[in-house]
Every structure is written in C-alpha cells, then in structure tokens.
Scaffold this motif. Sequence first.
Motif, PDB file in Angstrom:
ATOM      1  N   UNK A 110       0.836  -1.213   0.000  1.00  0.00           N
ATOM      2  CA  UNK A 110       0.000   0.000   0.000  1.00  0.00           C
ATOM      3  C   UNK A 110       0.864   1.254   0.000  1.00  0.00           C
ATOM      4  N   UNK A 111       2.123   1.086   0.437  1.00  0.00           N
ATOM      5  CA  UNK A 111       3.027   2.232   0.450  1.00  0.00           C
ATOM      6  C   UNK A 111       3.804   2.215  -0.861  1.00  0.00           C
ATOM      7  N   UNK A 113       6.181   4.347  -3.560  1.00  0.00           N
ATOM      8  CA  UNK A 113       7.017   5.530  -3.771  1.00  0.00           C
ATOM      9  C   UNK A 113       7.338   5.595  -5.268  1.00  0.00           C
ATOM     10  N   UNK A 116      10.456   7.232  -6.581  1.00  0.00           N
ATOM     11  CA  UNK A 116      11.777   6.761  -6.184  1.00  0.00           C
ATOM     12  C   UNK A 116      12.415   5.996  -7.350  1.00  0.00           C
ATOM     13  N   UNK A 282       3.196   3.173 -10.997  1.00  0.00           N
ATOM     14  CA  UNK A 282       4.372   2.968 -10.153  1.00  0.00           C
ATOM     15  C   UNK A 282       5.665   3.352 -10.858  1.00  0.00           C
ATOM     16  N   UNK A 283       5.577   3.733 -12.113  1.00  0.00           N
ATOM     17  CA  UNK A 283       6.781   4.101 -12.875  1.00  0.00           C
ATOM     18  C   UNK A 283       6.912   5.612 -13.049  1.00  0.00           C
ATOM     19  N   UNK A 285       8.812   7.434 -11.684  1.00  0.00           N
ATOM     20  CA  UNK A 285      10.224   7.836 -11.641  1.00  0.00           C
ATOM     21  C   UNK A 285      10.840   7.925 -13.034  1.00  0.00           C
TER      22      UNK A 285
ATOM     23  N   UNK B  88       8.661  -3.225  -6.421  1.00  0.00           N
ATOM     24  CA  UNK B  88       8.955  -1.806  -6.563  1.00  0.00           C
ATOM     25  C   UNK B  88       9.671  -1.320  -5.297  1.00  0.00           C
ATOM     26  N   UNK B  89      10.389  -0.256  -5.395  1.00  0.00           N
ATOM     27  CA  UNK B  89      10.995   0.312  -4.184  1.00  0.00           C
ATOM     28  C   UNK B  89       9.923   0.762  -3.183  1.00  0.00           C
ATOM     29  N   UNK B  90      10.101   0.397  -1.944  1.00  0.00           N
ATOM     30  CA  UNK B  90       9.134   0.777  -0.909  1.00  0.00           C
ATOM     31  C   UNK B  90       9.831   1.570   0.208  1.00  0.00           C
ATOM     32  N   UNK B  94       6.750  -1.692   7.523  1.00  0.00           N
ATOM     33  CA  UNK B  94       5.341  -2.045   7.477  1.00  0.00           C
ATOM     34  C   UNK B  94       5.127  -3.519   7.816  1.00  0.00           C
ATOM     35  N   UNK B  98       0.565  -6.651   4.838  1.00  0.00           N
ATOM     36  CA  UNK B  98       0.098  -5.674   3.849  1.00  0.00           C
ATOM     37  C   UNK B  98       0.752  -5.895   2.485  1.00  0.00           C
TER      38      UNK B  98
END
Lengths: 391, 135
Positions: A110-111, A113, A116, A282-283, A285, B88-90, B94, B98
């Motif tokens: 869910x997080x 970035x 990045x 998500x891309x 960046x 993907x980078x996170x 957490x 999740x």
Amino acid sequence: MSNITINLYNFEKRRNSTLRPIDAGDVYQGELKQDFALTGLDVRFRFTNFAEVPHYNYARIESFGRYYWITEWYYESGFWRALLAVDVLASYADQIMDSVQFVTRATRSPVTKPYMIDPLAQPAGIPTREYRQIQPGDFWGAGVNTNDGLVVLGVVGADAGSVGAVTYYAMSMPVFSSLLNTMLSSPDWLNISTSEISQGLQKAVINPCQYIVYCRWFPIYSYDFVNNGGTLGGGEIVNSINLGWWSFALANIARKLDTAGSGWMRVARSFQVPKHPEGTGNNLFYQLSPYTSYTLEFPPFGVFEIDTTEFLGKTIMGVEVSFSVLTGDATLKVAAGADNNIDFGKSLLVYEGQIGVQLPIAQVAGNINNFKQALAAGTITGLDAVLQEVK
Amino acid sequence: MSRHLDLLTGAQEAIGNAVTDQASALLDRVRGTVNTFTQAALPTAVAALGQLHYSGSSGNFQSATEPITLYAKFFSGYRVQDINESGYPVYTRERLFSCRGGYVLVDMPHIEIDGALLLELQVIEDFLKGGCYIE
C-alpha cells in the motif's frame, strides 16, 4: 521406530514462499527413525504399491506444527523412505506476516514511492524526443519581420522630467524612421538663416545624431506600450521630442519615459511540459533523470538544463522576463506549476541578461574630446597649484 | 697622528651630512610638488570623466527570431528483472501482511516467534533478506 501421522501433498510452490496447501492432502502413517532432528526427518512409509514411485513432494506433520519439503525418496528393503526438511516460511507464515519489517522492495504494497528511482530499471534503447515551442512573436508581442517592435530613443535635450541628462522616448519603428528622415533630409529645422551659415556648412557642422545617446529596438508590441505604458505604467504621451536645442514634431505619438519605472516591462508565458510516455503509475520515476532530461533554449539568455525533479507533479512551465527598456537589463525566471498556477517567487531558474537590439545610428561616437579637455583642465589646475606654492 | 685623522674624519662627516641634508630637502620639495599637482589635477579630471559617453552600436536580430523551446528526451526503462520477482521500491517499515500476494525484500530483518528454533529463525531472516513471497 515411532509412528506418526503425516499429510502428504503433491504441491506446487516456490522455494521462498509462505504458501501452504489448503486441503488435507493424503494422510499416511509413517515411521520415524529413532533418532531425528525436528528440522530434518527420515520417515519410512509402507505404501500398498511399492513399485510405484511416490509423487509427493510436500508434507505436513500436525503434531510437530510444521510443514516440510520432501527432498528425496529412497527405496530400501521394501519400504519407501522420505527425507524431509522443514519449510520455515510455510510453518511460520502467520507470524512472519504479522511481523513489522523495513521493506525495501515489494510487488504489492500500500506504500508506494512511485517517484523513487528504481535501480533495477536501467535506461536503455534509442531515446524519443519531444519539444514545445513559443514563437518569439507570441512571447514578446512583436516579430522582427514586422514594424510592430518598439524603439526606445535616449536623447540629450531640454527636459525637466528626464532620467539623468537623457530623456527617453518609446515609439514605433515608423515614427522613429520618420524622425530620422526629418532630421537628416534637410537642416531647415535648425532655423539658422542661410545668410549667416550656408545650408551646406550647416550640414557639415551640425550632426543631429550626436544628441542621440541611446537607441535600442525591443520586440514588444509598440502600439500597446506607447498607448498604455509599460507594466508599471507611467510616462506621458507626447507628439514631439526635445533634441539638443531643438524640438521635433513626431509623425505619431510616442511615450516619454520620465521615470525609471515607466520603462519597466514584464512578459510571461507558459509551456505544457512533455512527460515520459511510460512515466505513469508505479513508474512515475521515469519522469526523472536519467530516463528524462529537459533543456530550455531561451534566446538571448542561453541554453539551460532543467532539473527534472522540478517538474514532478507539475504540468506546465512558466517563463517570465522582466526588463527595462531604458537599459535592456533583463531577468529571466523559470518556474513550474500546475493548473495554470505558476508562482515565479518559487522559480527554479533565475538568470540575468540583456535584451533588445542596439540600433546603429549615424555615428558610433565617444566624445573623447570632453575627456581630453578634462585632462587638460586637470593638468592646468595642478600646474597652477604648484606655481602658487613657488610664489 | 691619530688626532689629525680624527679631525679629517670629522670634516668628512660634516661635509657628507651637509650634502645629504640638501639632497633630502630637494627630494621633499619634489615630493610635495607632485602631491600638490596630483591633488589638484585628479578631481578635475575625474569629474570630467562623467562627460565621457558612447552612443550607437551594431546589434543583431538573430536572437529575436529564434523560438523559445523546451526540449525533452526520454529513455525507456529496461527492467533487469520481472516486476513480480523484484517488486517496486518501498523503503518503509510495514507489516508484511500488507504486502501479501507478492514478492517482498526486507532490510535487516528481525523476527521473534514463540517455539521457533534458532536455526529456523536464522533461515527465516535469510529468506526475508534475500527476497521471498508472502502468499
């Protein structure tokens, strides 16, 4: 040997996965060797069809609370023996999922970035290019192929409202051309009787261009500037200019710039910023360097590399030029914004330069005579002081 | 003999001093004259410098004909690994629940499980550190 109930599975899963079978599998009784380790078991099975190779690769022993990989099957003295190695990820899946860890990468999180940079995505291939342009006429207001530009003339002449010793007038190119034509076609405007000085001698002696100390063309729409004034307003509309001892009627109106502020102008426009076609989701960046690069070419200020981070979450780029037509001094500001909301107070680039084109007039003059006279006067003053002391 | 010598030396010194004094006085006068000249002449010349000005020049219109252009260059990203196998980078703490349903990579994992053996904990942490699937 001790008997134990074992659930056997033919189960497809990755070695490094917490996946567990959801059904009970095939339940068997196995015989454990007398000595065993909990993490590595050696179990003997008495299958009805011993000739058939067991197809199980996974096991669960509920009494041990663990899942096992079957790493090898042996056939020995009429029995099938299985070597079992504990699958810790499946055995403790609930506890692992309940733990809080510092996650560096994840497929489903869910997080996200999205800005990045992902080191596993290397920029490659042949780059694609896009550009956005503003034509000079659209930015400045007037092009070089029209007579719409503004001419600013700085003349030495009698005027109480001048800036320093020079009075500046802003006018259109046709008015400027007409003025020069009037000045240089006949010396009648000098009002010197030909009985005193012949016309030929007047032309030889008096060069009206000596009173013009500043002459610059700006690509801004002269009609607006002359009629409405610069960005800060000010100045008055006049029909004539004072040149040396004389006054000239103009072919049309001009604006006398009687304060420094009245020559101030601000021009601003904006671009839509081209975005990386794959820089979504998500891309995002991909919108950053090294996947994306931006270069702004803004004559006459130069060519500037723009930091791609400045355009994150922004859709437009604003360019603003503030300048004074009295000097040509200009400041370029570049800022990023969204929804046509650009704050030049948060500019990503501030650069100073000169705009306007110096127009050649009849002479390139430096009144070096004044300088020579000044030096001579200084020498005489100094010698006089010495002589006074000698006396 | 030595007295005569002393007298002669003294005379030489007296003559030498007189010459030096005269030369020094002359130099002082020259220096003073230069100072006087400079102080009087410079302000006049400097004030007159303000009258020196130039007008007219050759300009060009080239820069006013050039459009203002924002150029953009894009490189495609070549993924070294499939996103399902690398994520993907996170970079966030957490709960692993999740991240359920996919790959996860953990930095400096630490886990405590009731009843788990030390060897098992080490293996779990190694899996988390090397990347595993939470399913």
